[in-house]
Design a protein around this motif. Structure first.
Motif, PDB file in Angstrom:
ATOM      1  N   ASN A  94      46.194  69.529  81.168  1.00 48.17           N
ATOM      2  CA  ASN A  94      47.314  70.724  79.120  1.00 48.17           C
ATOM      3  C   ASN A  94      46.740  69.206  78.844  1.00 48.17           C
ATOM      4  O   ASN A  94      47.126  67.851  79.173  1.00 48.17           O
ATOM      5  N   GLY A  95      47.253  69.249  77.128  1.00 45.87           N
ATOM      6  CA  GLY A  95      47.350  68.278  76.138  1.00 45.87           C
ATOM      7  C   GLY A  95      48.969  67.455  76.009  1.00 45.87           C
ATOM      8  O   GLY A  95      49.788  68.071  77.119  1.00 45.87           O
ATOM      9  N   ALA A  96      48.575  66.832  76.135  1.00 46.58           N
ATOM     10  CA  ALA A  96      49.903  65.641  75.833  1.00 46.58           C
ATOM     11  C   ALA A  96      50.951  66.333  74.901  1.00 46.58           C
ATOM     12  O   ALA A  96      50.703  66.207  73.789  1.00 46.58           O
ATOM     13  N   ILE A  97      52.504  66.074  76.305  1.00 44.82           N
ATOM     14  CA  ILE A  97      53.874  66.496  75.298  1.00 44.82           C
ATOM     15  C   ILE A  97      54.698  65.938  75.407  1.00 44.82           C
ATOM     16  O   ILE A  97      55.089  65.595  76.260  1.00 44.82           O
ATOM     17  N   CYS A  98      55.041  65.553  74.253  1.00 43.83           N
ATOM     18  CA  CYS A  98      56.669  64.546  74.241  1.00 43.83           C
ATOM     19  C   CYS A  98      57.085  64.229  73.123  1.00 43.83           C
ATOM     20  O   CYS A  98      56.566  64.154  71.633  1.00 43.83           O
ATOM     21  N   ASP A  99      58.360  64.995  72.592  1.00 40.93           N
ATOM     22  CA  ASP A  99      59.165  65.034  71.599  1.00 40.93           C
ATOM     23  C   ASP A  99      60.299  63.724  71.439  1.00 40.93           C
ATOM     24  O   ASP A  99      60.789  64.235  70.410  1.00 40.93           O
ATOM     25  N   VAL A 100      60.347  63.110  72.113  1.00 39.39           N
ATOM     26  CA  VAL A 100      61.587  62.239  72.316  1.00 39.39           C
ATOM     27  C   VAL A 100      60.737  61.336  71.392  1.00 39.39           C
ATOM     28  O   VAL A 100      60.002  60.801  71.041  1.00 39.39           O
ATOM     29  N   VAL A 101      62.071  60.654  70.515  1.00 39.79           N
ATOM     30  CA  VAL A 101      62.287  59.682  69.777  1.00 39.79           C
ATOM     31  C   VAL A 101      62.782  58.983  69.651  1.00 39.79           C
ATOM     32  O   VAL A 101      64.092  59.104  70.201  1.00 39.79           O
ATOM     33  N   GLY A 102      62.718  57.240  69.959  1.00 44.22           N
ATOM     34  CA  GLY A 102      63.144  56.299  69.870  1.00 44.22           C
ATOM     35  C   GLY A 102      63.175  55.092  69.344  1.00 44.22           C
ATOM     36  O   GLY A 102      62.143  54.741  69.338  1.00 44.22           O
ATOM     37  N   SER A 103      63.850  54.005  69.469  1.00 38.90           N
ATOM     38  CA  SER A 103      63.652  52.270  69.544  1.00 38.90           C
ATOM     39  C   SER A 103      64.383  51.421  70.049  1.00 38.90           C
ATOM     40  O   SER A 103      65.442  51.797  70.610  1.00 38.90           O
ATOM     41  N   GLU A 104      63.898  50.051  70.240  1.00 38.58           N
ATOM     42  CA  GLU A 104      64.641  49.553  71.334  1.00 38.58           C
ATOM     43  C   GLU A 104      64.545  50.017  72.545  1.00 38.58           C
ATOM     44  O   GLU A 104      65.958  49.869  73.333  1.00 38.58           O
ATOM     45  N   VAL A 105      63.698  50.903  72.832  1.00 34.93           N
ATOM     46  CA  VAL A 105      63.754  51.087  74.265  1.00 34.93           C
ATOM     47  C   VAL A 105      62.637  50.495  75.421  1.00 34.93           C
ATOM     48  O   VAL A 105      62.356  50.056  75.257  1.00 34.93           O
ATOM     49  N   ARG A 106      63.973  50.216  76.715  1.00 34.39           N
ATOM     50  CA  ARG A 106      63.916  49.379  78.121  1.00 34.39           C
ATOM     51  C   ARG A 106      62.276  49.761  79.069  1.00 34.39           C
ATOM     52  O   ARG A 106      62.315  51.844  78.738  1.00 34.39           O
ATOM     53  N   TYR A 107      61.562  49.507  78.961  1.00 34.55           N
ATOM     54  CA  TYR A 107      60.845  49.962  79.652  1.00 34.55           C
ATOM     55  C   TYR A 107      60.182  49.258  80.736  1.00 34.55           C
ATOM     56  O   TYR A 107      60.303  48.281  81.404  1.00 34.55           O
TER      57      TYR A 107
END
Length: 219
Positions: A94-107
């Motif tokens: 399956n193709g990649a799916i992600c509709d999240v938007v954010g900045s200054e995100v910890r990872y």
């Protein structure tokens, strides 16, 4: 060494292991200042390539201000500062799916590759395949469909991870129970394995390993 399963296979069962409940010592990188734009996750100044980040691993992303707290599959390391990510997919095709938007995100990226490598070696040894059995004429590359092996590998790795967590935290969090749960699932999955082997690449299996037994199909 080729491995039977990946972190992305583990997260489908236990996403908590890639957040604050995982084995902290197996965090390969982390930080803050990440930017999510759909399937692209970028961190200025990061070096995912030299940090050992690979497709098939899992990244935990968190931003209280933006309501982001979840784990995502790393589909591709697009560059030193960029990862292509996706919500956990049911199928690798399956193709990649992600509709999240954010900045200054910890990872943070936790990987259980060490445990996966050990289980891969032991499982292939059990079934008489390379690399576990160095004398075998068959290896993982000859397995037509690794689905059964992958399932057994996932359960064995999870059993080992929860045993480690149990030793660290005692029984208060029920880690030993989880370890025994996955150990039982592993034993059933290993017994149910049906492994078809094709060494000449013609797509037709010439041998089969079934629950630890080996049978030639044709000369």
């Amino acid at each position: 060494m080729e491995m039977i399963c990946r972190d992305a296979d583990l997260v489908r069962y236990e996403p908590v292991l890639f957040g604050d409940c995982g084995i902290v010592s197996q965090t390969i990188c982390g930080g803050e200042g990440g930017v999510i734009a759909g399937t692209s996750f970028t961190v200025a100044g990061a070096d995912f390539v030299s940090g050992g980040v690979e497709a098939g691993q899992v990244v935990h992303l968190y931003s209280a201000e933006e309501g982001i707290d979840g784990v995502f599959e790393i589909v591709e390391v697009a560059g030193a500062e960029e990862l292509m990510i996706s919500v956990i997919r049911a199928d690798d095709e399956n193709g990649a799916i992600c509709d999240v938007v954010g900045s200054e995100v910890r990872y943070s990226i936790v990987s259980y590759a060490a445990q996966i490598r050990d289980v891969t070696f032991e499982l292939t040894k059990y079934f008489g395949l390379g690399p576990g059995d160095s004398s075998s004429e068959y290896g993982l590359a000859d397995v037509i469909d690794t689905g059964d092996l992958r399932r057994a590998c996932v359960f064995a790795v999870l059993a080992g991870i929860y045993a480690t967590l149990g030793r660290q935290a005692g029984d208060a969090s029920g880690h030993w129970e989880k370890s025994l749960f996955y150990q039982r699932k592993f034993e059933r999955a290993r017994e149910a394995c049906r492994i078809e082997l094709d060494s000449d690449g013609d797509g037709v299996g010439e041998a089969e390993i079934s629950g630890g037994g080996f049978r030639l199909r044709r000369g």
